[in-house]
Design an enzyme around this catalytic site. Structure first.
Site, PDB file in Angstrom:
ATOM      1  CB  CYS A   6      -0.995  -0.027   1.157  1.00 32.93           C
ATOM      2  SG  CYS A   6      -0.277   0.162   2.799  1.00 32.93           S
ATOM      3  NE  ARG A  57      -4.665   1.557   1.574  1.00 35.68           N
ATOM      4  CZ  ARG A  57      -4.422   2.306   0.516  1.00 35.68           C
ATOM      5  NH1 ARG A  57      -5.226   2.232  -0.535  1.00 35.68           N
ATOM      6  NH2 ARG A  57      -3.397   3.118   0.483  1.00 35.68           N
ATOM      7  CG  ASP A  97      -4.812   5.257   2.727  1.00 35.30           C
ATOM      8  OD1 ASP A  97      -4.986   4.696   3.833  1.00 35.30           O
ATOM      9  OD2 ASP A  97      -3.769   5.867   2.435  1.00 35.30           O
TER      10      ASP A  97
END
Length: 195
Positions: A28, A34, A141
């Site tokens: 990420c 994440r 996100d």
């Protein structure tokens, strides 16, 4: 070599304490939300595919040593996982080269990785793309947002990771067969650790 012989060779390698790694890296941006949650899910759903499967995470713009975001930690803990020991790390050329599979959270992450290292094309996918669940649907996100955004990301990640299990299994089995065919006879003691 027959598949039975290949399986026997792999079994011999694994029994000898030499584990052929199949490294999966979730990527990420900052490696605090994440990708650590995805890696925790990977440890639950993908590592059981075989002793050679290893799961980790990294961030394209991560700095070393940051803990996972508090909401990510608490959600993962409630789901039976643990991010307490997680520390962020950046993507490096060495990490990418040693990975068998790189699964990104967004198309943008995938594009950036391929721009930085064009030779990675065969092993870099978005998680949505690789899972086959939702072609092109990014995992947004949640950083800085309310807990509900982290929960949504977590359950989206869980859906994708679970759906990816059959494809990861295919790749692990193919890698086992490839390694077994190219490995020296494990029973003659000629296989060295790290080969």
């Amino acid at each position: 070599m027959t598949s039975g012989r290949a399986s026997a060779t792999v079994a011999g390698i694994l029994r000898s304490g030499v584990t052929v790694m199949f490294s999966i890296v979730f990527v990420c941006t900052g490696n605090t939300c994440r990708s650590p949650m995805a890696a925790d899910l990977g440890r639950r759903y993908l590592v059981p595919l075989g002793p050679e499967v290893e799961v980790s995470s990294a961030g394209l713009w991560a700095t070393d040593g940051q803990p996972a975001a508090p909401h990510a930690q608490s959600i993962v803990h409630e789901m039976g996982g643990d991010l307490g020991g997680h520390r962020s790390r950046p993507v490096t050329p060495e990490l990418m080269a040693s990975s068998a599979l790189v699964l990104t959270m967004t198309r943008r992450h995938k594009e950036e990785l391929l721009h930085l290292q064009p030779g990675l094309g065969e092993k870099v996918f978005t998680l949505a793309e690789f899972s086959g669940v939702a072609r092109g649907q990014d995992v947004e996100d949640p950083i800085g947002g309310p807990r509900a955004l982290y929960e949504r990301a977590y359950f989206q990640l869980e859906e994708y990771v679970r759906a990816a299990v059959p494809r990861v299994k295919e790749r692990v089995l193919a890698e086992r067969a490839r390694r077994a065919q190219s490995a020296p006879n494990a029973s003659d003691g000629s296989l060295q650790k790290g080969s």
